[in-house]
Write a protein that holds these residues in place. Sequence first.
Motif, mmCIF file in Angstrom:
data_model
loop_
_atom_site.group_PDB
_atom_site.id
_atom_site.type_symbol
_atom_site.label_atom_id
_atom_site.label_comp_id
_atom_site.label_asym_id
_atom_site.label_seq_id
_atom_site.Cartn_x
_atom_site.Cartn_y
_atom_site.Cartn_z
ATOM 1 N N SER A 23 -6.626 35.717 31.809
ATOM 2 C CA SER A 23 -7.509 35.257 32.337
ATOM 3 C C SER A 23 -8.308 34.148 31.060
ATOM 4 N N VAL A 24 -8.097 33.079 31.194
ATOM 5 C CA VAL A 24 -8.393 31.867 30.373
ATOM 6 C C VAL A 24 -10.137 31.733 30.436
ATOM 7 N N ASP A 25 -10.524 31.985 31.738
ATOM 8 C CA ASP A 25 -11.935 31.908 32.010
ATOM 9 C C ASP A 25 -12.884 33.202 31.359
ATOM 10 N N GLU A 26 -12.014 34.538 31.445
ATOM 11 C CA GLU A 26 -12.410 35.748 30.917
ATOM 12 C C GLU A 26 -12.657 35.644 29.441
ATOM 13 N N ALA A 27 -11.440 35.298 28.868
ATOM 14 C CA ALA A 27 -11.016 35.056 27.487
ATOM 15 C C ALA A 27 -12.270 34.182 26.940
ATOM 16 N N VAL A 28 -12.546 33.172 27.401
ATOM 17 C CA VAL A 28 -13.767 32.309 26.898
ATOM 18 C C VAL A 28 -15.041 32.782 26.980
ATOM 19 N N LEU A 29 -15.512 33.531 28.384
ATOM 20 C CA LEU A 29 -16.692 34.088 28.515
ATOM 21 C C LEU A 29 -17.161 35.289 27.798
ATOM 22 N N LEU A 30 -16.067 36.197 27.500
ATOM 23 C CA LEU A 30 -16.464 37.344 26.829
ATOM 24 C C LEU A 30 -16.170 37.258 25.023
ATOM 25 N N SER A 31 -15.480 36.289 24.640
ATOM 26 C CA SER A 31 -15.001 36.309 23.222
ATOM 27 C C SER A 31 -15.946 35.372 22.345
ATOM 28 N N ASP A 32 -16.072 35.771 20.977
ATOM 29 C CA ASP A 32 -16.591 34.926 20.132
ATOM 30 C C ASP A 32 -15.140 34.166 19.606
ATOM 31 N N GLN A 33 -14.009 34.749 19.646
ATOM 32 C CA GLN A 33 -12.950 34.044 19.107
ATOM 33 C C GLN A 33 -11.708 34.252 20.281
ATOM 34 N N VAL A 34 -10.834 33.493 20.449
ATOM 35 C CA VAL A 34 -9.794 33.494 21.313
ATOM 36 C C VAL A 34 -8.337 33.482 20.550
ATOM 37 N N VAL A 35 -7.581 34.375 20.721
ATOM 38 C CA VAL A 35 -6.276 34.479 19.770
ATOM 39 C C VAL A 35 -5.148 34.005 20.751
ATOM 40 N N MET A 36 -4.572 32.924 20.692
ATOM 41 C CA MET A 36 -3.656 32.530 21.782
ATOM 42 C C MET A 36 -2.057 32.847 21.002
ATOM 43 N N MET A 37 -1.410 33.708 22.005
ATOM 44 C CA MET A 37 -0.193 33.939 21.381
ATOM 45 C C MET A 37 0.875 33.165 22.048
ATOM 46 N N ARG A 38 1.910 33.084 21.186
ATOM 47 C CA ARG A 38 3.148 32.441 21.377
ATOM 48 C C ARG A 38 3.983 33.525 22.098
ATOM 49 N N PRO A 39 5.066 33.114 23.072
ATOM 50 C CA PRO A 39 5.823 33.972 23.891
ATOM 51 C C PRO A 39 7.113 34.169 22.771
ATOM 52 N N ARG A 40 7.800 35.255 23.139
ATOM 53 C CA ARG A 40 9.032 35.720 22.598
ATOM 54 C C ARG A 40 9.321 35.055 21.309
ATOM 55 N N PRO A 41 9.074 35.855 20.064
ATOM 56 C CA PRO A 41 8.344 37.158 20.093
ATOM 57 C C PRO A 41 6.829 36.796 20.042
ATOM 58 N N GLY A 42 5.994 37.710 20.307
ATOM 59 C CA GLY A 42 4.512 37.307 20.320
ATOM 60 C C GLY A 42 4.055 37.212 18.898
ATOM 61 N N GLN A 43 3.748 35.941 18.572
ATOM 62 C CA GLN A 43 3.136 35.433 17.487
ATOM 63 C C GLN A 43 1.895 34.685 17.563
ATOM 64 N N ILE A 44 0.981 34.592 16.704
ATOM 65 C CA ILE A 44 -0.365 33.973 16.825
ATOM 66 C C ILE A 44 -0.058 32.436 16.825
ATOM 67 N N ALA A 45 -0.413 31.780 17.695
ATOM 68 C CA ALA A 45 -0.324 30.346 17.859
ATOM 69 C C ALA A 45 -1.457 29.473 17.347
ATOM 70 N N GLU A 46 -2.673 30.190 17.599
ATOM 71 C CA GLU A 46 -3.879 29.372 17.396
ATOM 72 C C GLU A 46 -5.148 30.518 17.635
ATOM 73 N N ILE A 47 -6.103 30.514 16.410
ATOM 74 C CA ILE A 47 -7.271 31.055 16.623
ATOM 75 C C ILE A 47 -8.533 30.111 17.029
ATOM 76 N N ILE A 48 -9.084 30.128 18.119
ATOM 77 C CA ILE A 48 -10.054 29.408 18.598
ATOM 78 C C ILE A 48 -11.557 30.014 18.574
ATOM 79 N N ASP A 49 -12.460 29.469 17.791
ATOM 80 C CA ASP A 49 -14.019 30.101 18.131
ATOM 81 C C ASP A 49 -14.544 29.510 19.112
#
Length: 103
Positions: A23-49
């Motif tokens: 849930s994008v809304d839950e991630a933004v509401l509860l987080s100080d940082q959101v780590v977006m993952m890439r699919p297959r294989p899971g890798q970090i695409a971006e870290i957003i404050d």
Amino acid sequence: MQIEVMKNPADAQERRHLFVTHSVDEAVLLSDQVVMMRPRPGQIAEIIDVDLPQPRWDYDARATPEFAALRHHLVGRHQAMVLNDPQSEFYQRDRAGASAASD
């Protein structure tokens, strides 16, 4: 549970929580940082404050322009990753053409 998480003392810097959500809304509401993952294989695409004021349970953070901008950015990145993933059923799907075809 979201309210209980948001009520944790903001000065408790030694506490760290890791939430995994789709849930994008839950991630933004509860987080100080959101780590977006890439699919297959899971890798970090971006870290957003997430620079929304704390505590977030004192006001409706979802009604702020900052929340809307973060949500828009994350949803756009997610859509781009899905449309560009060769293993996705939506790979290279034309959004305009797909919506016109389904009408």
